[in-house]
Every structure is written in structure tokens, then in C-alpha cells.
Write an enzyme that holds these catalytic residues in place. Structure first.
Site, PDB file in Angstrom:
ATOM      1  N   ASP A  12      43.673  78.457  30.169  1.00 12.36           N
ATOM      2  CA  ASP A  12      42.658  79.152  30.643  1.00 12.36           C
ATOM      3  C   ASP A  12      41.353  78.292  30.210  1.00 12.36           C
ATOM      4  OD1 ASP A  12      40.708  81.492  31.416  1.00 12.36           O
ATOM      5  OD2 ASP A  12      40.734  81.563  29.080  1.00 12.36           O
ATOM      6  N   ASP A  14      37.556  79.062  29.765  1.00  7.53           N
ATOM      7  CA  ASP A  14      36.576  80.154  29.071  1.00  7.53           C
ATOM      8  C   ASP A  14      37.389  81.019  27.946  1.00  7.53           C
ATOM      9  OD1 ASP A  14      34.634  79.321  30.687  1.00  7.53           O
ATOM     10  OD2 ASP A  14      34.688  80.881  31.999  1.00  7.53           O
TER      11      ASP A  14
HETATM   12  P1  B16 Z   1      32.132  82.530  37.125  1.00  5.54           P
HETATM   13  P2  B16 Z   1      38.382  82.243  32.359  1.00  5.54           P
HETATM   14  C1  B16 Z   1      36.401  83.658  33.310  1.00  5.54           C
HETATM   15  O1  B16 Z   1      36.837  82.378  33.005  1.00  5.54           O
HETATM   16  C2  B16 Z   1      35.338  84.295  32.191  1.00  5.54           C
HETATM   17  O2  B16 Z   1      36.183  84.499  31.193  1.00  5.54           O
HETATM   18  C3  B16 Z   1      34.899  85.537  32.830  1.00  5.54           C
HETATM   19  O3  B16 Z   1      34.004  86.156  31.693  1.00  5.54           O
HETATM   20  C4  B16 Z   1      33.763  85.216  33.987  1.00  5.54           C
HETATM   21  O4  B16 Z   1      33.626  86.397  34.537  1.00  5.54           O
HETATM   22  C5  B16 Z   1      34.889  84.529  35.222  1.00  5.54           C
HETATM   23  O5  B16 Z   1      35.369  83.399  34.559  1.00  5.54           O
HETATM   24  C6  B16 Z   1      34.043  84.187  36.407  1.00  5.54           C
HETATM   25  O6  B16 Z   1      33.263  83.109  35.913  1.00  5.54           O
HETATM   26  O7  B16 Z   1      31.110  83.506  37.098  1.00  5.54           O
HETATM   27  O8  B16 Z   1      31.664  81.467  36.384  1.00  5.54           O
HETATM   28  O9  B16 Z   1      32.792  82.232  38.399  1.00  5.54           O
HETATM   29  O10 B16 Z   1      38.084  82.889  31.086  1.00  5.54           O
HETATM   30  O11 B16 Z   1      39.321  82.639  33.488  1.00  5.54           O
HETATM   31  O12 B16 Z   1      38.425  80.776  32.303  1.00  5.54           O
HETATM   32 MG    MG Z   2      39.299  83.222  29.181  1.00  9.17          MG
END
Ligand code: B16
Ligand code: MG
Length: 211
Positions: A12, A14
Site C-alpha cells: 500500500d 499512503d
Molecule cells: P486520492 P492508500 C488512499 O491511499 C488513502 O489512504 C486514502 O486516505 C485516500 O482517500 C485514497 O488513497 C484516495 O486518494 O484522493 O489521492 O485518490 O492508503 O490506498 O495508498
Molecule cells: Mg494506506
């Protein structure tokens, strides 16, 4: 953990490779304040691994009025514009404890490495922290319709790697992400916020603990 029984590790982004929590929090907080909607760090934790539009629905649980689909789209875009501006300030110091060492460890025993992230900003973030060249495949929010807890992003990552899902291990920090990995038929190492989620195959406070 017997690393050698896997053929690939899917990370993953974030909360596992890069710390973007504060940027997401600040961007949602700016939007919420403008709209007069209550938002705090506890609500922000519920947005981990969840797609942008689904995150907005969670934020809107505290709204005093109904929004049209068009208004929702505008709000999600506004939040993303704030977020994209904030992530321009990220550099290698945002890489989480042990992430690079863990990737090197996986590669050194012949495993492939991929990203499986819900974020549509994955490439921007990876470039920002100079990690765009280190993965064998990248699957992100642009590749899928159903985001975590659906298994899709991890299945796409496995397909791009040419590895059977049962030979992949996922590393996740979100409850939704751990559920997604299990639905994909993959083992999962839960770290950080999801580190205490009992259904994970393995758990640790951070990747640094496993080096
Ligand atoms: P975006 P991951 C996720 O990333 C985040 O944890 C989540 O908080 C966020 O809403 C989602 O990506 C979408 O992100 O707005 O940049 O498309 O943890 O799956 O890497
Ligand atoms: Mg994450």
C-alpha cells in the site's frame, strides 16, 4: 515470517511507504471548514485506504444539508486541489520507517515488488519522494472501479506482475486494505494503524521493526 514462500510483495502507499496522513487531514479540514462541517482526526482515520468519493461520503455524515452529485464532485475536486498542493512539499523525509530497507530485503531474496494503492495521486507522490523507479508494477486508484475493501487493486497489481494472487503478500496500514488483501486470497502484513487488526496474517508497529 517466511519471506521465501512468496513470489511478490504488494505495498500500500499512503501509510506504508509514505506518510501523507497530515496532508489528507489538512485538505479535508480546509474543505470541511469552508462548508461548516465538523471534521476531526478521528474521522480522518476512517478515510484510510478509502477512495476519494467514498471518503467524501464519510465526511458528509456530519453535514447539515444534502448535496447534489454535482456539488459532491466539485467538493471532491476542491479537496484534491488542496491535497495536490500540499504533497508538493513532500520529500524523502516522508518515507516511513523501514520501508526502503524492507523493499530491498524483499528484492534481495528474489521477490517482485509492487504498489497497490487507492490513490489516484500515486505517481505524483512516488516521484515526489523519488521512489518512482523502484517498483516492478504499480496499480492505483486509476486502474480500478471498486476500491478497498474490494480486492481489485491487489488483483490488478498481481496481474501486472504476472504472479498468482496466492503467491503475494500485501503490506497495509488500513482496515479496509487488510480486508481487501484477504478477499484477494493474499496473506497480509498489517502495520501502523491496522497493526492490531487480528485478522491479518502478520502484524508489526512499522516495517522498521522487521529489518
Ligand atoms: P486520492 P492508500 C488512499 O491511499 C488513502 O489512504 C486514502 O486516505 C485516500 O482517500 C485514497 O488513497 C484516495 O486518494 O484522493 O489521492 O485518490 O492508503 O490506498 O495508498
Ligand atoms: Mg494506506
Amino acid at each position: 515470517m517466511n519471506f521465501k514462500k512468496y513470489k511478490a510483495v504488494i505495498f500500500d502507499l499512503d501509510g506504508v511507504i509514505v506518510s501523507t496522513d497530515e496532508c489528507h487531514y489538512e485538505a479535508w479540514k480546509m474543505l470541511s471548514d469552508e462548508e461548516g462541517i465538523y471534521f476531526d482526526r478521528e474521522i480522518n482515520q476512517r478515510l484510510r485506504g478509502v477512495s476519494r468519493m467514498e471518503s467524501l461520503e464519510i465526511v458528509l455524515e456530519r453535514a447539515q444539508k444534502q448535496y447534489t452529485d454535482e456539488e459532491k464532485l466539485e467538493m471532491a475536486t476542491r479537496k484534491n486541489n488542496y491535497y495536490v498542493e500540499k504533497i508538493q512539499t513532500l520529500d524523502q523525509s516522508a518515507i516511513l520507517d523501514g520501508a526502503l530497507e524492507f523493499i530491498d530485503m524483499a528484492k534481495s531474496v528474489g521477490l517482485k515488488v509492487a504498489i497497490g494503492s487507492s490513490s489516484k495521486n500515486t505517481m505524483t507522490i512516488l516521484k515526489q519522494v523519488q521512489c518512482d523507479g523502484i517498483f516492478d508494477a504499480i496499480a492505483d486508484g486509476n486502474d480500478i472501479k471498486n476500491s478497498k475493501p474490494a480486492p481489485d487493486v491487489f488483483l490488478v497489481a498481481a496481474k501486472k506482475l504476472g504472479v498468482n494472487p496466492k503467491d503475494c503478500m500485501v503490506v497495509e496500514d488500513a482496515y479496509a486494505g487488510v480486508d481487501a488483501a484477504i478477499s484477494a486470497g493474499m496473506d497480509v502484513l498489517a502495520v501502523g494503524y491496522a497493526g492490531t487488526y487480528e485478522i491479518a496474517t502478520y502484524s508489526a508497529k512499522s516495517l522498521g521493526e522487521l529489518i
